[in-house]
Design a protein around this motif. Structure first.
Motif, PDB file in Angstrom:
ATOM      1  N   GLY A 143       0.650  -1.269  -0.017  1.00  0.00           N
ATOM      2  CA  GLY A 143       0.002  -0.097  -0.060  1.00  0.00           C
ATOM      3  C   GLY A 143       0.853   1.267   0.091  1.00  0.00           C
ATOM      4  N   PRO A 144       1.840   1.183   1.102  1.00  0.00           N
ATOM      5  CA  PRO A 144       2.531   2.681   0.957  1.00  0.00           C
ATOM      6  C   PRO A 144       3.323   2.946  -0.243  1.00  0.00           C
ATOM      7  N   ILE A 145       3.977   1.522  -0.771  1.00  0.00           N
ATOM      8  CA  ILE A 145       4.829   1.748  -1.910  1.00  0.00           C
ATOM      9  C   ILE A 145       4.251   2.135  -2.954  1.00  0.00           C
ATOM     10  N   LEU A 146       3.010   1.751  -3.172  1.00  0.00           N
ATOM     11  CA  LEU A 146       1.941   2.056  -4.399  1.00  0.00           C
ATOM     12  C   LEU A 146       1.927   3.603  -4.314  1.00  0.00           C
ATOM     13  N   PHE A 147       1.755   4.000  -3.040  1.00  0.00           N
ATOM     14  CA  PHE A 147       1.493   5.648  -2.954  1.00  0.00           C
ATOM     15  C   PHE A 147       2.661   6.273  -3.402  1.00  0.00           C
ATOM     16  N   ARG A 148       3.845   5.949  -2.844  1.00  0.00           N
ATOM     17  CA  ARG A 148       4.938   6.679  -3.041  1.00  0.00           C
ATOM     18  C   ARG A 148       5.170   6.477  -4.777  1.00  0.00           C
ATOM     19  N   HIS A 149       5.044   5.464  -5.164  1.00  0.00           N
ATOM     20  CA  HIS A 149       5.225   5.279  -6.712  1.00  0.00           C
ATOM     21  C   HIS A 149       4.354   6.229  -7.607  1.00  0.00           C
ATOM     22  N   TYR A 150       3.227   6.484  -7.215  1.00  0.00           N
ATOM     23  CA  TYR A 150       2.379   7.551  -7.866  1.00  0.00           C
ATOM     24  C   TYR A 150       2.115   8.784  -7.233  1.00  0.00           C
ATOM     25  N   GLY A 151       3.367   9.105  -6.434  1.00  0.00           N
ATOM     26  CA  GLY A 151       3.610  10.679  -5.952  1.00  0.00           C
ATOM     27  C   GLY A 151       2.327  11.013  -5.164  1.00  0.00           C
ATOM     28  N   ILE A 152       1.591  10.359  -4.085  1.00  0.00           N
ATOM     29  CA  ILE A 152       0.707  10.620  -3.328  1.00  0.00           C
ATOM     30  C   ILE A 152       1.248  10.830  -1.962  1.00  0.00           C
ATOM     31  N   GLU A 153       1.269  12.128  -1.781  1.00  0.00           N
ATOM     32  CA  GLU A 153       1.751  12.345  -0.312  1.00  0.00           C
ATOM     33  C   GLU A 153       1.033  11.857   1.011  1.00  0.00           C
ATOM     34  N   VAL A 154      -0.210  12.462   0.667  1.00  0.00           N
ATOM     35  CA  VAL A 154      -1.024  12.237   2.021  1.00  0.00           C
ATOM     36  C   VAL A 154      -2.449  11.573   1.454  1.00  0.00           C
ATOM     37  N   PRO A 155      -2.726  10.283   1.987  1.00  0.00           N
ATOM     38  CA  PRO A 155      -3.733   9.710   0.865  1.00  0.00           C
ATOM     39  C   PRO A 155      -5.286  10.422   1.679  1.00  0.00           C
ATOM     40  N   ASP A 156      -6.260  10.172   1.038  1.00  0.00           N
ATOM     41  CA  ASP A 156      -7.433  10.846   1.614  1.00  0.00           C
ATOM     42  C   ASP A 156      -8.014   9.950   2.824  1.00  0.00           C
ATOM     43  N   ALA A 157      -9.137  10.472   3.270  1.00  0.00           N
ATOM     44  CA  ALA A 157      -9.861   9.755   4.597  1.00  0.00           C
ATOM     45  C   ALA A 157     -10.142   8.538   4.225  1.00  0.00           C
ATOM     46  N   LYS A 158     -10.621   8.001   3.069  1.00  0.00           N
ATOM     47  CA  LYS A 158     -11.241   6.674   2.876  1.00  0.00           C
ATOM     48  C   LYS A 158     -10.022   5.835   2.751  1.00  0.00           C
ATOM     49  N   VAL A 159      -8.820   6.241   2.251  1.00  0.00           N
ATOM     50  CA  VAL A 159      -7.640   5.354   2.032  1.00  0.00           C
ATOM     51  C   VAL A 159      -6.995   5.239   3.617  1.00  0.00           C
ATOM     52  N   THR A 160      -6.783   6.052   4.198  1.00  0.00           N
ATOM     53  CA  THR A 160      -6.309   6.321   5.401  1.00  0.00           C
ATOM     54  C   THR A 160      -7.245   5.283   6.379  1.00  0.00           C
ATOM     55  N   VAL A 161      -8.397   5.194   6.374  1.00  0.00           N
ATOM     56  CA  VAL A 161      -9.314   4.344   7.138  1.00  0.00           C
ATOM     57  C   VAL A 161      -9.042   2.806   6.731  1.00  0.00           C
ATOM     58  N   LYS A 162      -8.762   2.489   5.391  1.00  0.00           N
ATOM     59  CA  LYS A 162      -8.346   1.275   5.014  1.00  0.00           C
ATOM     60  C   LYS A 162      -6.930   0.891   5.551  1.00  0.00           C
ATOM     61  N   ILE A 163      -6.171   1.872   5.331  1.00  0.00           N
ATOM     62  CA  ILE A 163      -4.699   1.410   5.999  1.00  0.00           C
ATOM     63  C   ILE A 163      -4.841   1.125   7.305  1.00  0.00           C
ATOM     64  N   VAL A 164      -5.536   1.926   8.246  1.00  0.00           N
ATOM     65  CA  VAL A 164      -5.581   1.598   9.560  1.00  0.00           C
ATOM     66  C   VAL A 164      -6.367   0.459   9.895  1.00  0.00           C
ATOM     67  N   ILE A 165      -7.527   0.085   9.083  1.00  0.00           N
ATOM     68  CA  ILE A 165      -8.089  -1.198   9.385  1.00  0.00           C
ATOM     69  C   ILE A 165      -7.487  -2.395   9.084  1.00  0.00           C
ATOM     70  N   GLY A 166      -6.604  -2.228   7.891  1.00  0.00           N
ATOM     71  CA  GLY A 166      -5.640  -3.338   7.375  1.00  0.00           C
ATOM     72  C   GLY A 166      -4.355  -3.554   8.504  1.00  0.00           C
ATOM     73  N   SER A 167      -3.860  -2.658   8.912  1.00  0.00           N
ATOM     74  CA  SER A 167      -2.894  -2.689  10.195  1.00  0.00           C
ATOM     75  C   SER A 167      -3.314  -3.175  11.326  1.00  0.00           C
ATOM     76  N   ILE A 168      -4.610  -2.767  11.663  1.00  0.00           N
ATOM     77  CA  ILE A 168      -5.002  -3.512  12.943  1.00  0.00           C
ATOM     78  C   ILE A 168      -5.583  -4.892  12.897  1.00  0.00           C
ATOM     79  N   SER A 169      -6.255  -5.258  11.589  1.00  0.00           N
ATOM     80  CA  SER A 169      -6.452  -6.643  11.465  1.00  0.00           C
ATOM     81  C   SER A 169      -5.234  -7.416  11.490  1.00  0.00           C
ATOM     82  N   ARG A 170      -3.943  -7.094  10.796  1.00  0.00           N
ATOM     83  CA  ARG A 170      -2.939  -7.679  10.803  1.00  0.00           C
ATOM     84  C   ARG A 170      -2.359  -8.020  12.244  1.00  0.00           C
ATOM     85  N   ILE A 171      -2.287  -6.910  12.942  1.00  0.00           N
ATOM     86  CA  ILE A 171      -1.765  -6.781  14.224  1.00  0.00           C
ATOM     87  C   ILE A 171      -2.806  -7.869  15.136  1.00  0.00           C
ATOM     88  N   ILE A 172      -4.035  -7.941  14.977  1.00  0.00           N
ATOM     89  CA  ILE A 172      -5.037  -8.676  15.625  1.00  0.00           C
ATOM     90  C   ILE A 172      -4.467 -10.155  15.349  1.00  0.00           C
TER      91      ILE A 172
END
Length: 174
Positions: A143-172
């Motif tokens: 996910g973050p590699i893809l953002f850097r590749h396309y030059g996206i500095e700060v993802p929008d709220a929807k993408v941020t929520v997906k990143i947080v949920i994915g990370s939390i599920s991985r931790i769980i």
């Protein structure tokens, strides 16, 4: 694959395409678990779900027009594999719990006679969880590699929520 090649995008543009990919990935994860465990007795449960995914997808896919989203969303595939593996692990875990409860209460029925042993169901759950964890790790990393590749500095709220949920599920799952 042919439809994706013709449209020039991965099959992840709408819900029905994702259902078709889920059917394929569920089959792949089940096949891998079956290959490792060498037991095919849970296939009936898994392939009923595969049939429902693909039937729904095929029924509605012809009526939808796909928008071009590009191959940039390809990191979604490891996420789908991970969640599919986790769902299969949950199914195996549920079957394990139900079979164990019925065994302790000395209730035997035809459904549980056809299941593998409790030990083998536990191993199948472990293999599905392990593959889900590996693919969830790939998803969180790409996910973050893809953002850097396309030059996206700060993802929008929807993408941020997906990143947080994915990370939390991985931790769980860790």
């Amino acid at each position: 694959i042919l439809r994706s090649a013709k449209l020039g995008q991965p099959p992840l543009a709408d819900t029905y395409e994702i259902l078709s990919v889920l059917a394929l990935l569920t089959t792949a994860v089940y096949t891998a678990v079956e290959f490792v465990s060498r037991d095919r007795r849970t296939g009936m449960f898994v392939f009923l779900l595969v049939f429902l995914f693909q039937y729904t997808s095929s029924s509605f896919l012809a009526a939808t027009a796909s928008e071009s989203t590009g191959w940039a969303r390809l990191h979604v595939v490891p996420a789908l594999v991970a969640y599919t593996a986790f769902a299969i692990a949950a199914g195996y875990g549920l079957l394990h719990i139900l079979a164990r409860r019925n065994r302790k209460q000395h209730h035997f029925c035809m459904l549980f006679d056809r299941l593998p042993s409790l030990d083998l169901l536990g191993k199948m759950t472990w293999y599905a969880l392990l593959s889900g964890f590996v693919f969830m790790t790939i998803t969180v990393v790409t996910g973050p590699i893809l953002f850097r590749h396309y030059g996206i500095e700060v993802p929008d709220a929807k993408v941020t929520v997906k990143i947080v949920i994915g990370s939390i599920s991985r931790i769980i799952y860790v």
